[in-house]
Design a protein around this motif. Structure first.
Motif, PDB file in Angstrom:
ATOM      1  N   THR A 101      12.930  -0.959 -22.335  1.00  0.00           N
ATOM      2  CA  THR A 101      12.953   0.323 -21.657  1.00  0.00           C
ATOM      3  C   THR A 101      13.418   1.405 -22.611  1.00  0.00           C
ATOM      4  O   THR A 101      14.358   1.206 -23.367  1.00  0.00           O
ATOM      5  CB  THR A 101      13.919   0.270 -20.454  1.00  0.00           C
ATOM      6  OG1 THR A 101      13.547  -0.823 -19.634  1.00  0.00           O
ATOM      7  CG2 THR A 101      13.868   1.546 -19.665  1.00  0.00           C
ATOM      8  N   ARG A 126       3.343  13.213 -16.594  1.00  0.00           N
ATOM      9  CA  ARG A 126       4.157  12.122 -17.135  1.00  0.00           C
ATOM     10  C   ARG A 126       5.225  11.689 -16.117  1.00  0.00           C
ATOM     11  O   ARG A 126       5.440  10.493 -15.899  1.00  0.00           O
ATOM     12  CB  ARG A 126       4.801  12.583 -18.444  1.00  0.00           C
ATOM     13  CG  ARG A 126       5.416  11.499 -19.265  1.00  0.00           C
ATOM     14  CD  ARG A 126       5.780  11.933 -20.680  1.00  0.00           C
ATOM     15  NE  ARG A 126       6.319  13.270 -20.833  1.00  0.00           N
ATOM     16  CZ  ARG A 126       5.641  14.304 -21.349  1.00  0.00           C
ATOM     17  NH1 ARG A 126       4.403  14.158 -21.764  1.00  0.00           N
ATOM     18  NH2 ARG A 126       6.213  15.489 -21.458  1.00  0.00           N
ATOM     19  N   ARG A 151       5.475   8.015 -14.084  1.00  0.00           N
ATOM     20  CA  ARG A 151       6.692   7.184 -14.153  1.00  0.00           C
ATOM     21  C   ARG A 151       7.341   6.989 -12.786  1.00  0.00           C
ATOM     22  O   ARG A 151       8.415   6.395 -12.684  1.00  0.00           O
ATOM     23  CB  ARG A 151       7.691   7.810 -15.121  1.00  0.00           C
ATOM     24  CG  ARG A 151       7.181   7.757 -16.543  1.00  0.00           C
ATOM     25  CD  ARG A 151       8.140   8.358 -17.517  1.00  0.00           C
ATOM     26  NE  ARG A 151       7.555   8.303 -18.858  1.00  0.00           N
ATOM     27  CZ  ARG A 151       7.942   9.044 -19.866  1.00  0.00           C
ATOM     28  NH1 ARG A 151       8.940   9.895 -19.727  1.00  0.00           N
ATOM     29  NH2 ARG A 151       7.356   8.936 -21.035  1.00  0.00           N
TER      30      ARG A 151
END
Length: 106
Positions: A2, A48, A52
């Motif tokens: 991550t 974006r 996410r």
């Protein structure tokens, strides 16, 4: 793995602005005007964040006559949590001990 990199200042500004009224749908043009961010930067940020899972998106259901529907955005639960974390003051960096060049040279 991550990513733990802090978002850009523009992304933080978008997140915090959306968090001011989290239940309200906002359109990109309004955010551009409010934050002074150009559309060429704003829309990639919004896309974006949506990719996410931090923003939910919708199309305007009843646009005024003569104008096409706009894409609308608002924070999801995880987006609101992230905005809260971004708004919190950063942990202070512990000061490094200063070495005294004269210490121990007696």
């Amino acid at each position: 793995m991550t990513r733990s990199r802090r978002p850009s200042a523009q992304t933080v500004a978008v997140m915090l602005t959306l968090a001011e009224r989290p239940a309200e749908w906002r359109h990109g043009y309004e955010l551009c005007r409010q934050l002074g961010i150009k559309a060429g930067s704003m829309y990639p940020i919004l896309i974006r964040l949506a990719d996410r899972g931090l923003l939910e998106t919708s199309w305007e259901s009843e646009p005024p006559a003569g104008r096409p529907p706009r894409h609308l955005y608002r924070l999801t639960g995880p987006g609101l949590q992230m905005a809260g974390a971004l708004a919190a003051p950063a942990d202070p960096v512990p000061a490094r001990p200063r070495l005294d060049p004269l210490a121990g040279s007696a």
